[in-house]
Scaffold this active site. Structure first.
Site, PDB file in Angstrom:
ATOM      1  CG  HIS A  93     -11.732  -6.304   6.692  1.00 33.90           C
ATOM      2  ND1 HIS A  93     -10.775  -7.034   6.026  1.00 33.90           N
ATOM      3  CD2 HIS A  93     -11.952  -5.196   5.941  1.00 33.90           C
ATOM      4  CE1 HIS A  93     -10.438  -6.391   4.914  1.00 33.90           C
ATOM      5  NE2 HIS A  93     -11.128  -5.275   4.842  1.00 33.90           N
ATOM      6  CB  CYS A  94      -7.527  -8.745   9.952  1.00 35.69           C
ATOM      7  SG  CYS A  94      -8.250  -9.966  11.078  1.00 35.69           S
TER       8      CYS A  94
END
Length: 339
Positions: A93-94
């Site tokens: 994820h970011c």
């Protein structure tokens, strides 16, 4: 690459590793518990790419980003392999589920990993965290008592006996008073929230949950209002320990710390303590007499705790009074007997 929402992502995270593609600074401010930081950009690189995006164009920003990321691609693979061999799965994820996690997911997928990305990124996760604080805990019991009663030790003994607990001081890495942060690393509000959310989601709401009677602020961390409001309405078991035993505990816990740290702790409560008590406390510290200084601190905290009790809506269901404080394990057994 598969995408899923926060709830499913966190279920998968119980079994598979999470890789956070955000910068070290973003990660330090708050991250999913047990996640590994695998930053595509350093803090400075992200700032430069962001500036290009705003002032030049998206294409120029992407090209500059490739300049930064290209030489690191092999390192990314090797770092992930240290945690999990292909095919994984691995979770990524970011911040918003955009280019950073997509790029990392593409790289890992090309190498042979089964990749699952968090839809909406860390921002979606944070919304999920805040939602968990609305969870109703109908069998919550608050463990109360004046400063120095040893409530945290009793809470841990309750856990050892199989009871469910929420250790707010442990999550905040702070012992609650002005002195509680001495020689302890500060926990950010985001990380406190994230870790607390994980604890809550792992609880069984049909069983008892014990929580220490803390104020709204535990060090610099704020207890979420929905949980704090539940705590105010929950029944309370109050420990009543002699002043002698409480002072002994205070001296044992804090008396060996550097004088400068103790003075700073008293400085934080100077206005509420009052000028004369503050002066006496500092003179005692200078003389190496922390017991006298501790007496001044207890007078202040006893008064503050009394105000806190008056603001509670929940009943006091038991008072456990000890002229000589027994072991925390024995007190924990007494607590269970009372409920």
């Amino acid at each position: 690459m598969k995408r899923c929402g926060a709830a499913e992502f966190l279920e998968l995270a119980k079994e598979y590793p999470v890789f956070d593609a955000r910068t070290p600074a973003e990660f330090e401010d708050g991250h999913i518990p047990n996640a590994h930081n695998l930053p595509l950009f350093s803090n400075e690189e992200r700032a430069e790419v962001g500036t290009l995006y705003k002032q030049k164009s998206r294409r120029e920003a992407i090209l500059r980003g490739l300049d930064f990321v290209g030489p690191k691609m092999r390192d990314f693979i090797e770092l992930v392999e240290e945690v999990s061999e292909p095919p994984g799965p691995v979770l990524v994820h970011c911040w918003r589920g955009g280019m950073r996690s997509s790029s990392l997911g593409w790289l890992l997928g090309t190498y042979g990993y089964d990749v699952v990305a968090l839809d909406g990124g860390y921002k979606a996760y944070r919304n999920h965290v805040l939602d968990t604080f609305e969870t109703k805990l109908p069998h919550m019991i608050v463990l109360g008592g004046l400063t120095g009663s040893g409530k945290t030790e009793v809470l841990h003994e309750l856990a050892a006996l199989g009871e469910q607990i929420i250790d707010l001081e442990g999550l905040a890495n702070h012992r609650g008073s002005s002195f509680g942060g001495i020689e302890r690393q500060r926990v950010t509000q985001q990380q406190f929230d994230n870790d607390l959310s994980r604890v809550i989601t792992e609880l069984d709401p049909s069983r008892r949950v014990w929580v220490e009677d803390e104020s709204l602020m535990v060090g610099r961390c704020r207890v979420p209002h929905p949980l704090f409001d539940q705590k105010k309405e929950a029944p309370l078991v109050c420990l009543e320990v002699s002043d002698r035993d409480r002072l002994d505990r205070l001296v044992e816990e804090y008396g060996e710390h550097a004088d400068e740290a103790l003075v700073e702790a008293f400085e934080r409560i100077k206005k509420r303590l009052g000028g004369e008590r503050y002066r006496r406390a500092l003179e005692a510290i200078e003389a190496g007499d922390f017991r006298t200084a501790g007496c001044e601190a207890l007078r202040y905290y006893d008064k503050a705790y009394g105000y806190g009790l008056e603001e509670r809506d929940g009943p006091i269901i038991a008072r456990l009074t000890y002229d000589v404080r027994p072991s925390s394990a024995e007190i924990a057994r007494h607590c269970i007997e009372q409920v």
